[in-house]
Motif scaffolding. Sequence first.
Motif, PDB file in Angstrom:
ATOM      1  N   GLU A  97      -9.185  -3.115  -3.979  1.00 40.03           N
ATOM      2  CA  GLU A  97      -9.432  -1.795  -4.561  1.00 40.03           C
ATOM      3  C   GLU A  97      -8.343  -1.435  -5.562  1.00 40.03           C
ATOM      4  O   GLU A  97      -8.616  -0.897  -6.646  1.00 40.03           O
ATOM      5  N   GLY A  98      -7.105  -1.756  -5.216  1.00 40.91           N
ATOM      6  CA  GLY A  98      -6.015  -1.493  -6.143  1.00 40.91           C
ATOM      7  C   GLY A  98      -6.122  -2.308  -7.412  1.00 40.91           C
ATOM      8  O   GLY A  98      -5.930  -1.793  -8.524  1.00 40.91           O
ATOM      9  N   ASP A 113      -6.854  -1.589 -11.685  1.00 40.29           N
ATOM     10  CA  ASP A 113      -6.016  -2.107 -12.762  1.00 40.29           C
ATOM     11  C   ASP A 113      -6.729  -3.164 -13.595  1.00 40.29           C
ATOM     12  O   ASP A 113      -6.078  -3.977 -14.271  1.00 40.29           O
ATOM     13  N   PRO A 162       0.839  -1.200   0.000  1.00 39.56           N
ATOM     14  CA  PRO A 162       0.000   0.000   0.000  1.00 39.56           C
ATOM     15  C   PRO A 162       0.870   1.246   0.000  1.00 39.56           C
ATOM     16  O   PRO A 162       1.511   1.574   0.994  1.00 39.56           O
ATOM     17  N   PHE A 197      -0.024  -0.543  -4.735  1.00 39.41           N
ATOM     18  CA  PHE A 197      -1.405  -0.170  -5.042  1.00 39.41           C
ATOM     19  C   PHE A 197      -1.826   1.043  -4.237  1.00 39.41           C
ATOM     20  O   PHE A 197      -1.294   1.329  -3.168  1.00 39.41           O
ATOM     21  N   THR A 198      -2.808   1.736  -4.789  1.00 36.97           N
ATOM     22  CA  THR A 198      -3.419   2.870  -4.115  1.00 36.97           C
ATOM     23  C   THR A 198      -4.838   2.475  -3.724  1.00 36.97           C
ATOM     24  O   THR A 198      -5.571   1.919  -4.533  1.00 36.97           O
ATOM     25  N   GLY A 199      -5.205   2.772  -2.494  1.00 37.05           N
ATOM     26  CA  GLY A 199      -6.522   2.402  -2.009  1.00 37.05           C
ATOM     27  C   GLY A 199      -6.418   1.733  -0.658  1.00 37.05           C
ATOM     28  O   GLY A 199      -5.323   1.520  -0.129  1.00 37.05           O
TER      29      GLY A 199
END
Length: 298
Positions: free
Chosen positions: A136-137, A141, A113, A129-131
Amino acid sequence: MNIDLDVKPRSGEDVPLALFASSRPKKSPSIDMTKVVGKKDILFICLDTLRYDVAVQEEAAGTTPVLNQYGPWEKCQAPGNFTYPSHHAMFAGFLPCRYDAKTVADRELLFFPKQIGLGNKVPEGAYGFTGSTIMEGLEADGYVTWCVGGVAFFDKRSPIGKVFPGYFNKSYWNPSFSCPVKDSTKNQVNFILNKVAEAEKNQPIFLYINVDAIHYPNYFYLDGASHDNLQTHAAALRYVDQELGRLFDAWKNQRGDALVICCSDHGTCYGEDGCQFHGINHPAVNTIPYKHFFLVNE
């Protein structure tokens, strides 16, 4: 005097990475997630409550042939001592940690994250990942994310049972998947295979399945048993292994290659030191098996 323990770097200032330095020689990552995400399905299989000692016992005896063919179990630290805290950690990217880790730098992070620290520097081989969750990540994608529940934290029949399913695009649970049902894993696999047959071929899938057959009660997996114990725990794992074989074979044939992350979320006690079950800190609860591997459609 109030002391703010939530130390935040000033704007533009990274957290010193030396705080997280390891004294161990740097190891290359065992997998490069940047070559997985967007190219392969990902199956995250949680064998809820599986103890490490039972897993390696059955591995050595050759009674879990499906899981055995994908390499040995790794001894790891559980992210939490029962399902709820453990899954919050794992869904945020903090999978079980190697048992002999001495600092956070000794973790191998498959998912990272990016917004929580360490200088926002994604470790080599990790998927940044973002979220708030890995789901969510991955959705950002291009993945569709599925949850097939087992234990009550996934049953959607209460507010707390809706938390984890709410993290996914699609979530499924019915009473035939629940702990007291002897054929729970068979029912979960049958359901998944029907869904896979209907799925869009070109959209990658992230599947999470909470396999609860090993969780109590498990006495009915051993003929003649009247209560849960280490022997019935092992018998439940043998049953699960057979069903995972069906899932893996069908997935390879219908979907092709996939990364599988397979682990327990916590162990459990059967009277050791006077302790029963989990939700407590005991070596039998805190020590779990982990492995990741690829399904390859040859």
